[in-house]
Design a protein around this motif. Structure first.
Motif, PDB file in Angstrom:
ATOM      1  N   PRO A  15      34.381   1.374  28.536  1.00  0.00           N
ATOM      2  CA  PRO A  15      33.087   0.948  27.998  1.00  0.00           C
ATOM      3  C   PRO A  15      32.708   1.810  26.795  1.00  0.00           C
ATOM      4  CG  PRO A  15      32.933   1.433  30.355  1.00  0.00           C
ATOM      5  CD  PRO A  15      34.278   1.896  29.891  1.00  0.00           C
ATOM      6  N   ALA A  16      31.875   1.268  25.936  1.00  0.00           N
ATOM      7  CA  ALA A  16      31.360   1.987  24.774  1.00  0.00           C
ATOM      8  C   ALA A  16      29.842   2.032  24.875  1.00  0.00           C
ATOM      9  CB  ALA A  16      31.795   1.271  23.493  1.00  0.00           C
ATOM     10  N   PRO A  17      29.192   2.893  24.091  1.00  0.00           N
ATOM     11  CA  PRO A  17      27.723   2.898  24.103  1.00  0.00           C
ATOM     12  C   PRO A  17      27.161   1.521  23.751  1.00  0.00           C
ATOM     13  CG  PRO A  17      28.568   4.811  22.935  1.00  0.00           C
ATOM     14  CD  PRO A  17      29.753   3.912  23.208  1.00  0.00           C
ATOM     15  N   HIS A  18      26.000   1.233  24.291  1.00  0.00           N
ATOM     16  CA  HIS A  18      25.351  -0.053  24.029  1.00  0.00           C
ATOM     17  C   HIS A  18      25.093  -0.239  22.539  1.00  0.00           C
ATOM     18  CE1 HIS A  18      24.959  -0.271  28.313  1.00  0.00           C
ATOM     19  NE2 HIS A  18      24.319  -1.417  28.247  1.00  0.00           N
ATOM     20  N   GLY A  19      25.050  -1.502  22.117  1.00  0.00           N
ATOM     21  CA  GLY A  19      24.800  -1.832  20.724  1.00  0.00           C
ATOM     22  C   GLY A  19      23.343  -1.649  20.363  1.00  0.00           C
TER      23      GLY A  19
ATOM     24  N   SER B 152      25.697  -4.586  26.031  1.00  0.00           N
ATOM     25  CA  SER B 152      26.857  -3.773  26.384  1.00  0.00           C
ATOM     26  C   SER B 152      27.969  -3.934  25.345  1.00  0.00           C
ATOM     27  CB  SER B 152      27.361  -4.143  27.777  1.00  0.00           C
ATOM     28  OG  SER B 152      27.892  -5.452  27.776  1.00  0.00           O
ATOM     29  N   ARG B 153      28.802  -2.896  25.252  1.00  0.00           N
ATOM     30  CA  ARG B 153      29.948  -2.884  24.349  1.00  0.00           C
ATOM     31  C   ARG B 153      31.160  -2.359  25.113  1.00  0.00           C
ATOM     32  NH1 ARG B 153      26.584  -5.221  21.765  1.00  0.00           N
ATOM     33  NH2 ARG B 153      26.121  -5.007  19.564  1.00  0.00           N
ATOM     34  N   GLN B 154      32.338  -2.730  24.616  1.00  0.00           N
ATOM     35  CA  GLN B 154      33.579  -2.277  25.220  1.00  0.00           C
ATOM     36  C   GLN B 154      34.616  -2.031  24.137  1.00  0.00           C
ATOM     37  OE1 GLN B 154      35.205  -4.851  28.239  1.00  0.00           O
ATOM     38  NE2 GLN B 154      36.521  -3.218  29.019  1.00  0.00           N
ATOM     39  N   ILE B 155      35.412  -0.995  24.344  1.00  0.00           N
ATOM     40  CA  ILE B 155      36.511  -0.683  23.444  1.00  0.00           C
ATOM     41  C   ILE B 155      37.684  -1.610  23.780  1.00  0.00           C
ATOM     42  CG2 ILE B 155      38.148   1.101  22.702  1.00  0.00           C
ATOM     43  CD1 ILE B 155      35.296   1.885  22.050  1.00  0.00           C
ATOM     44  N   PHE B 156      38.306  -2.147  22.745  1.00  0.00           N
ATOM     45  CA  PHE B 156      39.552  -2.897  22.889  1.00  0.00           C
ATOM     46  C   PHE B 156      40.598  -2.145  22.076  1.00  0.00           C
ATOM     47  CE2 PHE B 156      37.213  -6.031  24.956  1.00  0.00           C
ATOM     48  CZ  PHE B 156      37.968  -7.142  25.281  1.00  0.00           C
ATOM     49  N   ARG B 157      41.815  -2.048  22.606  1.00  0.00           N
ATOM     50  CA  ARG B 157      42.879  -1.293  21.961  1.00  0.00           C
ATOM     51  C   ARG B 157      44.147  -2.139  21.832  1.00  0.00           C
ATOM     52  NH1 ARG B 157      41.652   4.116  22.043  1.00  0.00           N
ATOM     53  NH2 ARG B 157      39.895   4.684  23.359  1.00  0.00           N
ATOM     54  N   ARG B 158      44.877  -1.870  20.761  1.00  0.00           N
ATOM     55  CA  ARG B 158      46.204  -2.463  20.591  1.00  0.00           C
ATOM     56  C   ARG B 158      47.136  -1.346  20.156  1.00  0.00           C
ATOM     57  NH1 ARG B 158      48.351  -7.497  16.839  1.00  0.00           N
ATOM     58  NH2 ARG B 158      50.537  -6.896  17.010  1.00  0.00           N
ATOM     59  N   SER B 159      48.216  -1.161  20.906  1.00  0.00           N
ATOM     60  CA  SER B 159      49.185  -0.099  20.607  1.00  0.00           C
ATOM     61  C   SER B 159      50.316  -0.638  19.748  1.00  0.00           C
ATOM     62  CB  SER B 159      49.751   0.468  21.908  1.00  0.00           C
ATOM     63  OG  SER B 159      48.730   1.105  22.624  1.00  0.00           O
ATOM     64  N   PHE B 160      50.817   0.227  18.897  1.00  0.00           N
ATOM     65  CA  PHE B 160      51.969  -0.056  18.042  1.00  0.00           C
ATOM     66  C   PHE B 160      52.993   1.041  18.282  1.00  0.00           C
ATOM     67  CE2 PHE B 160      48.286  -1.939  16.183  1.00  0.00           C
ATOM     68  CZ  PHE B 160      48.716  -3.150  15.677  1.00  0.00           C
ATOM     69  N   ARG B 161      54.174   0.654  18.744  1.00  0.00           N
ATOM     70  CA  ARG B 161      55.223   1.652  19.049  1.00  0.00           C
ATOM     71  C   ARG B 161      56.270   1.664  17.980  1.00  0.00           C
ATOM     72  NH1 ARG B 161      52.288   4.339  21.866  1.00  0.00           N
ATOM     73  NH2 ARG B 161      51.455   3.473  23.752  1.00  0.00           N
TER      74      ARG B 161
END
Length: 156
Positions: free
Chosen positions: A138-142, A147-156
């Motif tokens: 979760p991320a701090p509220h806007g 509510s807010r949420q972190i989304f991630r994409r990994s690059f290998r």
């Protein structure tokens, strides 16, 4: 098809018009000094990307815009918006794919979007998932209190 360009100082009024349009969902920005600071910083360092209507000159209305922070190995999409009349036409996807093209692996691309309980936030969450992002912490509220949420994409 309009081209993605690096925003210029002349584009600032068009960015603010776009921000004003999305404020009902994102929360206050146009009158917020922090948003202005981030916009000016990204334009100055060449990490504010936009698509202008009909490939117009700097200052033309924007179809969409993205603010990008490259701090390898972490890259961040700080802001993404597409004007309502151009939504669901691939503009947001093109802007995010452009940012993805700037990532040098190994790395991670991070974006904060709406939480699962945020009204109207499901399209954004699905959009990022289709582009290979995964819901994380979760991320701090806007600024509008949602509510807010972190989304991630990994690059290998």
């Amino acid at each position: 098809m309009s081209h993605i360009v690096i925003a210029q100082p002349a584009d600032i009024p068009a960015w603010l018009d776009l921000a004003w349009e999305v404020e009902p969902l994102f929360g206050p920005m146009v009158d917020e000094p922090g948003f202005h600071k981030a916009l000016h910083k990204n334009i100055a360092r060449g990490t504010a990307f936009c698509i202008r209507e009909a490939d117009g000159p700097p200052g033309a209305p924007l179809v969409g815009g993205l603010l990008f922070s490259p701090k390898p190995p972490i890259y961040t999409i700080g802001w993404l918006a597409v004007t309502q009349s151009y939504q669901r036409q691939g503009i947001g996807r093109r802007l995010v794919e452009y940012a993805i093209g700037l990532v040098h692996a190994p790395a991670e691309l991070v974006v904060t979007t709406f939480g699962s309980d945020h009204p109207g936030g499901e399209p954004a969450r699905c959009f990022y998932e289709k582009l290979g992002f995964h819901a994380a912490e979760p991320a701090p509220h806007g600024p509008e209190g949602g509510s807010r949420q972190i989304f991630r994409r990994s690059f290998r």
